[in-house]
Design an enzyme around this catalytic site. Structure first.
Site, short mmCIF file in Angstrom:
data_model
loop_
_atom_site.label_atom_id
_atom_site.label_comp_id
_atom_site.label_asym_id
_atom_site.label_seq_id
_atom_site.Cartn_x
_atom_site.Cartn_y
_atom_site.Cartn_z
N ASP A 58 3.02 -15.03 11.48
CA ASP A 58 1.68 -15.31 11.08
C ASP A 58 0.73 -14.11 11.54
OD1 ASP A 58 -1.07 -16.23 10.89
OD2 ASP A 58 -0.63 -18.08 11.91
N HIS A 101 -2.16 10.85 -0.55
CA HIS A 101 -2.52 9.53 -0.91
C HIS A 101 -2.34 9.88 -2.62
CE1 HIS A 101 -3.97 5.88 0.82
NE2 HIS A 101 -3.79 6.57 1.88
N LYS A 107 -7.79 -0.59 10.91
CA LYS A 107 -7.13 -0.86 9.79
C LYS A 107 -6.13 -0.15 9.76
CE LYS A 107 -6.22 -1.02 5.11
NZ LYS A 107 -5.21 -0.08 4.43
N GLU A 137 0.81 -1.31 -0.05
CA GLU A 137 -0.10 0.15 0.08
C GLU A 137 0.96 1.20 -0.01
OE1 GLU A 137 -3.21 0.05 2.80
OE2 GLU A 137 -3.41 2.40 2.51
#
Ligand code: NDP
Length: 425
Positions: A280, A379, A264, A82
């Site tokens: 993991d 962004h 998130k 990202e």
């Protein structure tokens, strides 16, 4: 060690960045080779790791430098696809370092396994009988995995709970010190070794015996206190921004739609470092999201508030962090060895502290951007770069195409392709 200067690290070429790390003695010979030769997971190894392998899959591997955590600086490797995540983490690290860095606490580092018993005829009697045999059960668990006991760990406690409506289940929880391992296999072996004894003691049946990813005995907290003057040179603007960040943290406590996105953003950082260290990430995500629901509603995992004098903003993040430095796929991937070199060979507790600090840094950067310029400004530039690459622009064409894309009314692949064609004419 040379004085560390990270100014302009992002502007360097990849080769210059590697040379910079070499100058600072952050790389072993093997790690230098990994970087210069682009060594990745060997296909033969991949074929042994999972089933039906066709090839391996690559992602960008980046570095967020200069994180001051508990008085020591660290360079954090991040694996992410990202755009803007690494830039945001690096920016936050710089500001937080100026304000004294991150302080962390670790409450414990133990994992939990569970055996769920059902059709137990007398729940209270079963509970009494199991607890009366606690020492024997702990010994049985440890005998099933003696090597972890030799390493100074092993099963150390056993608890019980009735769950379900009737209640349907009597659940036996085993608390295990898994040392440097995450412990899934250690615990699963121990839990399966206990089922026969537990069935006999309870008179019920064992439904399953497995590790729990809700690692509430591995909670880690990172905190930072940031001087408001670092939010903006303008004093009033800095105070307003600090207040808005605190409000944004409140919003994530009461609105699930926001809480999900808030968390998130935290996991943007956490997952990137968890991946870089071969751990993991599903286990870490599962534990984190379960912890976000501990009050009966899904909530933001971090909190931000202003101090009484309104001079500083204080951020805090707590979550389960059962991270490992041994076991799983950690020893198999040369890029994971590189990560541990860059991190200075931390033990599992130190790595957990670094990961939670990175989550808090990521959250700080996201909240600051959201409550000031909005995240789209930063962004979009990175999005334009991704689109330019996707359209097939070369290294030389990207800097020509990106400014044109940013000026265009529709930032999409079609526009990128059209503009690239014009550049090439
Ligand atoms: P492993 O079984 O791969 O590794 C743990 C082993 O590493 C230990 O048993 C120990 O073996 C060895 N070891 C070497 N040095 C140390 C040390 N200092 N401290 C502790 N152990 C050490 O991994 P885990 O049991 O940790 O399980 C993790 C794996 O399980 C991950 O791949 C995960 O994806 C997977 N998994 C996860 C589940 C979940 O999250 N729910 C479920 C099932 C699997 P020895 O002492 O014998 O040398």
């Amino acid at each position: 060690m040379n004085k560390q200067n990270w100014t302009g690290f992002s502007k360097k070429t990849i080769l210059q960045r590697i040379e910079h790390l070499e100058k600072l003695h952050f790389l072993t010979n093997s790690s230098s080779e990994t970087l210069y030769q682009h060594r990745t997971l060997p296909l033969e190894t991949a074929d042994q790791m999972v089933e039906n392998v066709l090839t391996t899959y690559n992602l960008p591997y980046a570095l967020a430098p200069d994180f001051l955590v508990d008085g020591k600086t660290y360079q954090l490797p991040m694996v992410t696809e990202e755009p803007s995540v690494v830039a945001a983490a690096s920016y936050a690290a710089k500001i937080i370092k100026r304000s004294g860095g991150f302080q962390t606490t670790i409450q414990n580092r133990q994992m939990i396994g569970q055996v769920a018993l059902y059709q137990v005829p007398d729940l209270e009697q079963a509970k009494k009988d199991i607890l009366a045999n606690k020492e024997h059960l702990l010994q049985t668990a440890n005998a099933a995995h003696p090597s972890i006991v030799k390493r100074g760990g092993g099963a150390c406690d056993l608890r019980l709970d009735f769950v379900g409506n009737d209640p349907t289940f009597l659940v036996v929880y085993l608390i295990v010190d898994t040392k440097e391992a995450m412990g899934a296999n250690i615990i699963n072996t121990m839990m399966e070794a206990l089922t026969l004894d537990l069935e006999q003691l309870s008179g019920g049946k064992s439904l399953m015996a497995i590790l729990s990813n809700y690692a509430t005995e591995s909670l880690v907290t990172a905190q930072c206190t940031i001087d408001l003057r670092y939010l903006s040179r303008n004093k009033d603007e800095a105070l307003e921004l600090g207040q808005k960040m605190a409000l944004a943290s409140q919003l994530a406590q009461v609105d699930v739609y926001r809480a999900s996105t808030h968390n998130k953003g935290i996991f943007n950082g956490i997952d990137a470092l968890v991946l870089a260290t071969g751990n993991d990430w599903r286990a870490i995500e599962a534990g984190g999201h379960a912890y976000a629901c501990r009050n009966g509603q899904y909530q933001g995992l971090s909190s931000w508030h202003l101090d009484e004098q309104q001079h500083q903003i204080i951020g805090q993040l707590t979550l389960p962090m059962p991270i490992a430095t041994k076991g799983g796929s950690i020893g198999l991937n040369p890029n994971v060895a590189l990560s541990f070199d860059l991190l200075g060979q931390p033990d599992a507790k130190t790595l957990a502290r670094l990961i939670v600090s990175l989550g808090l840094a990521q959250n700080f950067a996201a909240l600051k951007a959201l409550t000031s310029s909005g995240i789209q400004a930063g962004h979009m530039k990175l999005q334009a770069k991704s689109l330019a690459l996707l359209a097939g622009a070369s290294e030389k064409e990207v800097p020509l195409l990106v400014p044109q894309l940013l000026k265009s009314p529709h930032l999409n692949l079609e526009t990128a392709q059209e503009l690239l064609e014009k550049i090439r004419q």
